[in-house]
Design a protein around this motif. Structure first.
Motif, PDB file in Angstrom:
ATOM      1  N   CYS A   1      58.947  55.768  53.716  1.00 48.11           N
ATOM      2  CA  CYS A   1      58.210  56.964  53.282  1.00 48.11           C
ATOM      3  C   CYS A   1      57.100  56.598  52.297  1.00 48.11           C
ATOM      4  O   CYS A   1      57.130  55.549  51.663  1.00 48.11           O
ATOM      5  CB  CYS A   1      59.146  57.957  52.585  1.00 48.11           C
ATOM      6  N   SER A   2      56.182  57.530  52.159  1.00 46.61           N
ATOM      7  CA  SER A   2      55.166  57.417  51.116  1.00 46.61           C
ATOM      8  C   SER A   2      55.847  57.605  49.768  1.00 46.61           C
ATOM      9  O   SER A   2      57.006  58.038  49.700  1.00 46.61           O
ATOM     10  CB  SER A   2      54.080  58.477  51.319  1.00 46.61           C
ATOM     11  N   ASN A   3      55.158  57.326  48.697  1.00 49.21           N
ATOM     12  CA  ASN A   3      55.729  57.443  47.360  1.00 49.21           C
ATOM     13  C   ASN A   3      56.179  58.867  47.049  1.00 49.21           C
ATOM     14  O   ASN A   3      57.158  59.069  46.331  1.00 49.21           O
ATOM     15  CB  ASN A   3      54.725  56.950  46.313  1.00 49.21           C
ATOM     16  N   THR A   4      55.499  59.867  47.614  1.00 48.10           N
ATOM     17  CA  THR A   4      55.857  61.267  47.364  1.00 48.10           C
ATOM     18  C   THR A   4      56.928  61.779  48.323  1.00 48.10           C
ATOM     19  O   THR A   4      57.351  62.916  48.217  1.00 48.10           O
ATOM     20  CB  THR A   4      54.623  62.169  47.503  1.00 48.10           C
ATOM     21  N   MET A   5      57.335  60.932  49.267  1.00 52.65           N
ATOM     22  CA  MET A   5      58.310  61.291  50.307  1.00 52.65           C
ATOM     23  C   MET A   5      57.753  62.338  51.267  1.00 52.65           C
ATOM     24  O   MET A   5      58.494  62.951  52.020  1.00 52.65           O
ATOM     25  CB  MET A   5      59.642  61.767  49.704  1.00 52.65           C
ATOM     26  N   GLY A   6      56.445  62.539  51.250  1.00 57.12           N
ATOM     27  CA  GLY A   6      55.818  63.542  52.114  1.00 57.12           C
ATOM     28  C   GLY A   6      55.585  63.059  53.533  1.00 57.12           C
ATOM     29  O   GLY A   6      55.555  63.857  54.469  1.00 57.12           O
ATOM     30  N   GLU A   7      55.411  61.760  53.722  1.00 57.13           N
ATOM     31  CA  GLU A   7      55.208  61.185  55.048  1.00 57.13           C
ATOM     32  C   GLU A   7      56.244  60.103  55.265  1.00 57.13           C
ATOM     33  O   GLU A   7      56.325  59.149  54.489  1.00 57.13           O
ATOM     34  CB  GLU A   7      53.807  60.586  55.159  1.00 57.13           C
TER      35      GLU A   7
ATOM     36  N   TYR B   1      74.397  60.491  73.450  1.00 54.36           N
ATOM     37  CA  TYR B   1      73.455  60.705  72.352  1.00 54.36           C
ATOM     38  C   TYR B   1      72.045  60.442  72.862  1.00 54.36           C
ATOM     39  O   TYR B   1      71.788  59.431  73.499  1.00 54.36           O
ATOM     40  CB  TYR B   1      73.741  59.766  71.177  1.00 54.36           C
ATOM     41  N   ASP B   2      71.135  61.357  72.582  1.00 54.14           N
ATOM     42  CA  ASP B   2      69.773  61.142  73.042  1.00 54.14           C
ATOM     43  C   ASP B   2      68.731  61.352  71.954  1.00 54.14           C
ATOM     44  O   ASP B   2      67.543  61.235  72.211  1.00 54.14           O
ATOM     45  CB  ASP B   2      69.455  62.002  74.262  1.00 54.14           C
ATOM     46  N   GLN B   3      69.178  61.640  70.750  1.00 53.13           N
ATOM     47  CA  GLN B   3      68.213  61.750  69.663  1.00 53.13           C
ATOM     48  C   GLN B   3      68.896  61.590  68.310  1.00 53.13           C
ATOM     49  O   GLN B   3      70.086  61.802  68.172  1.00 53.13           O
ATOM     50  CB  GLN B   3      67.465  63.076  69.719  1.00 53.13           C
ATOM     51  N   ILE B   4      68.080  61.147  67.355  1.00 50.31           N
ATOM     52  CA  ILE B   4      68.517  61.062  65.969  1.00 50.31           C
ATOM     53  C   ILE B   4      67.730  62.130  65.215  1.00 50.31           C
ATOM     54  O   ILE B   4      66.504  62.148  65.264  1.00 50.31           O
ATOM     55  CB  ILE B   4      68.227  59.683  65.361  1.00 50.31           C
ATOM     56  N   VAL B   5      68.452  63.020  64.575  1.00 49.43           N
ATOM     57  CA  VAL B   5      67.817  64.077  63.795  1.00 49.43           C
ATOM     58  C   VAL B   5      67.900  63.669  62.332  1.00 49.43           C
ATOM     59  O   VAL B   5      68.993  63.381  61.836  1.00 49.43           O
ATOM     60  CB  VAL B   5      68.545  65.426  64.029  1.00 49.43           C
ATOM     61  N   TRP B   6      66.750  63.588  61.668  1.00 47.00           N
ATOM     62  CA  TRP B   6      66.769  63.158  60.280  1.00 47.00           C
ATOM     63  C   TRP B   6      65.711  63.876  59.467  1.00 47.00           C
ATOM     64  O   TRP B   6      64.729  64.385  60.001  1.00 47.00           O
ATOM     65  CB  TRP B   6      66.598  61.643  60.159  1.00 47.00           C
ATOM     66  N   ALA B   7      65.959  63.911  58.165  1.00 44.55           N
ATOM     67  CA  ALA B   7      65.013  64.473  57.198  1.00 44.55           C
ATOM     68  C   ALA B   7      65.249  63.764  55.871  1.00 44.55           C
ATOM     69  O   ALA B   7      66.388  63.454  55.520  1.00 44.55           O
ATOM     70  CB  ALA B   7      65.215  65.972  57.046  1.00 44.55           C
ATOM     71  N   VAL B   8      64.164  63.520  55.156  1.00 41.59           N
ATOM     72  CA  VAL B   8      64.268  62.915  53.837  1.00 41.59           C
ATOM     73  C   VAL B   8      63.890  63.976  52.814  1.00 41.59           C
ATOM     74  O   VAL B   8      62.818  64.572  52.888  1.00 41.59           O
ATOM     75  CB  VAL B   8      63.346  61.685  53.690  1.00 41.59           C
ATOM     76  N   ARG B   9      64.803  64.232  51.899  1.00 44.53           N
ATOM     77  CA  ARG B   9      64.551  65.221  50.842  1.00 44.53           C
ATOM     78  C   ARG B   9      63.611  64.634  49.789  1.00 44.53           C
ATOM     79  O   ARG B   9      63.494  63.405  49.675  1.00 44.53           O
ATOM     80  CB  ARG B   9      65.864  65.614  50.177  1.00 44.53           C
ATOM     81  N   PRO B  10      62.959  65.491  49.022  1.00 43.24           N
ATOM     82  CA  PRO B  10      62.057  64.993  47.970  1.00 43.24           C
ATOM     83  C   PRO B  10      62.730  64.046  46.975  1.00 43.24           C
ATOM     84  O   PRO B  10      62.082  63.174  46.414  1.00 43.24           O
ATOM     85  CB  PRO B  10      61.581  66.272  47.279  1.00 43.24           C
ATOM     86  N   ASP B  11      64.062  64.198  46.798  1.00 45.35           N
ATOM     87  CA  ASP B  11      64.767  63.305  45.861  1.00 45.35           C
ATOM     88  C   ASP B  11      65.128  61.956  46.493  1.00 45.35           C
ATOM     89  O   ASP B  11      65.744  61.111  45.853  1.00 45.35           O
ATOM     90  CB  ASP B  11      66.015  63.987  45.303  1.00 45.35           C
ATOM     91  N   GLY B  12      64.759  61.758  47.771  1.00 46.59           N
ATOM     92  CA  GLY B  12      65.023  60.495  48.445  1.00 46.59           C
ATOM     93  C   GLY B  12      66.312  60.458  49.231  1.00 46.59           C
ATOM     94  O   GLY B  12      66.642  59.434  49.828  1.00 46.59           O
ATOM     95  N   THR B  13      67.045  61.549  49.275  1.00 46.33           N
ATOM     96  CA  THR B  13      68.282  61.611  50.045  1.00 46.33           C
ATOM     97  C   THR B  13      67.953  61.711  51.527  1.00 46.33           C
ATOM     98  O   THR B  13      67.131  62.528  51.939  1.00 46.33           O
ATOM     99  CB  THR B  13      69.123  62.833  49.625  1.00 46.33           C
TER     100      THR B  13
END
Length: 108
Positions: free
Chosen positions: A13-19, A69-81
């Motif tokens: 991720c970018s430093n801001t976790m935005g990308e 399984y055919d996909q991985i669903v993921w998200a990174v929270r602003p705190d890095g979790t």
């Protein structure tokens, strides 16, 4: 054939976790969760410098669904979790609502 019990997901991720994006690692599937957890620090070292911030998680693979399984669903929270899971898309079946055959149940 060995079954897969765990999958290592590494996200940069970018430093801001935005990308954020998935980062490839040399080994991403494991026969046990313990092997995945043990490999995680080495995988993080392999991708060091590819992104400003890197997060990783070992995901449990259900052997009964391993081929489904055919996909991985993921998200990174602003705190890095990193929230992540393996998913099975629901199958969409084609159907024809106009049936050329006779409906014998409705005729009496």
């Amino acid at each position: 054939m060995e079954h897969i019990a765990a999958l290592l997901l590494v996200i940069g991720c970018s430093n801001t976790m935005g990308e954020c994006r998935e980062l490839p690692v040399p080994v991403s599937v494991f026969a046990s969760m313990d092997q995945c957890v043990a490999e995680r620090p080495f995988a993080l070292g392999d991708v060091q410098g590819q992104s400003q911030r890197v997060v990783a998680k070992c995901l449990t693979v259900d052997p009964a669904l391993e081929d489904d399984y055919d996909q991985i669903v993921w998200a990174v929270r602003p705190d890095g979790t990193l929230d992540a899971s393996l998913a099975v898309s629901s199958m969409v079946m084609a159907s024809n609502t106009i049936r050329p055959e006779k409906d014998y149940l409705s005729q009496q």
